[in-house]
Enzyme design. Structure first.
Site, PDB file in Angstrom:
ATOM      1  N   THR A 206      13.108 -32.030 -29.123  1.00 22.51           N
ATOM      2  CA  THR A 206      12.417 -30.741 -28.995  1.00 22.51           C
ATOM      3  C   THR A 206      11.793 -30.561 -27.615  1.00 22.51           C
ATOM      4  O   THR A 206      10.947 -29.690 -27.428  1.00 22.51           O
ATOM      5  CB  THR A 206      11.327 -30.614 -30.070  1.00 22.51           C
ATOM      6  OG1 THR A 206      10.430 -31.742 -29.971  1.00 22.51           O
ATOM      7  CG2 THR A 206      11.932 -30.571 -31.462  1.00 22.51           C
ATOM      8  N   GLY A 208      11.118 -29.184 -24.217  1.00 24.17           N
ATOM      9  CA  GLY A 208      11.426 -27.924 -23.546  1.00 24.17           C
ATOM     10  C   GLY A 208      11.677 -26.746 -24.454  1.00 24.17           C
ATOM     11  O   GLY A 208      12.180 -25.710 -24.012  1.00 24.17           O
TER      12      GLY A 208
END
Length: 268
Positions: A206, A208
């Site tokens: 997850t 960014g």
């Protein structure tokens, strides 16, 4: 016409967040990506080990160079780092006739602070009133309001309205921190409150996500889509990018999402 989207953000050498993620998200969503860099960071999927802010005047100079030559159809603002950079970016964007998406990047996934505490007020006062939509997660919204993070949908809606009262024309509140089987977001704007539901994917990849969502949203707005449709499309694209993140093998920590999941149909 292909929209030209300007991302204003810090650099992530590992490619999963920051300006690199912005460029990938904008490209994946059909826009021409441009990037003005506000900071150099030393980071990977396991955390941030250093950051060097760009001189405020040079951050502004990058934006002015783009404005002087290229039509800008939308702007995404991410990591700014300091109050002086906030002020420089606000001045450089003054008078621009294009949607502005503000992602109030304050803390990295691993907990490292990316916005100085004394810059929160500057962000609130200088950039919130310029933003067509801001995209805070629950801790970021709480930080901007000086409140505890929202614990449910009702509190999310109330905090989004409070952020609109500070000048933001619309708020896309990201509910990923609520936990549970799904991942609901709330879009609060002049037309009302809309809930955007989506599945919660069981993955560590997850890194960014906030950068990518706000850039995708800016690109959708740059295509000329109305905010509710643009937000729904950006969220659906990101959900698919998270779901496909396992196809990548990047890092030992929180890996990146798969920005080009819809394009790389036959990976080699």
């Amino acid at each position: 016409m292909i929209p030209n989207i300007l991302a204003i953000a810090g650099s992530d050498p590992s490619g999963g967040a920051g300006a690199q993620a912005d460029v990938k998200a904008i490209s994946a969503c059909g826009g021409y990506a441009m990037a003005a860099i506000t900071a150099l960071t030393a980071q990977n999927t396991r955390g941030v080990t250093g950051a060097q802010l760009v001189a405020p005047d040079f951050a502004a100079a990058q934006i002015r160079a783009v404005r002087d030559d290229i039509r800008i159809d939308a702007v995404k603002i991410g990591m700014l780092g300091s109050a002086d950079i906030v002020a420089a970016v606000a001045e450089a964007l003054a008078g621009l006739d294009a949607p502005i998406v503000l992602d109030p990047v304050m803390v990295a996934k691993g907990g490292d602070r990316l916005l100085a505490t004394d810059a929160v007020a500057a962000l609130r006062e200088a950039l919130l009133p310029m933003a067509d939509v801001i995209t805070p997660n629950l801790p970021e919204a709480a930080d901007l309001l000086g409140a505890a993070p929202a614990a449910d949908i009702a509190e999310m809606a109330a905090q989004a309205q409070a952020l609109r009262a500070l000048g933001a024309r619309a708020v896309l509140m990201k509910g990923g921190h609520l936990g549970g089987a799904d991942s609901p977001d709330l879009l609060v704007h002049a037309g009302g409150v809309e809930r955007l539901d989506g599945p919660r994917h069981a993955t560590r990849n997850t890194h960014g996500t906030g950068c990518s969502l706000s850039s995708a949203l800016a690109c959708e707005l740059g295509h000329g889509r109305a905010l509710p449709e643009a937000a729904a499309r950006a969220k659906a694209w990101l959900s698919d990018a998270i779901a496909a993140a396992g196809d990548l093998g990047v890092g030992a920590g929180h890996g990146p999402v798969h920005h080009f999941h819809a394009l790389w149909r036959n990976p080699r």
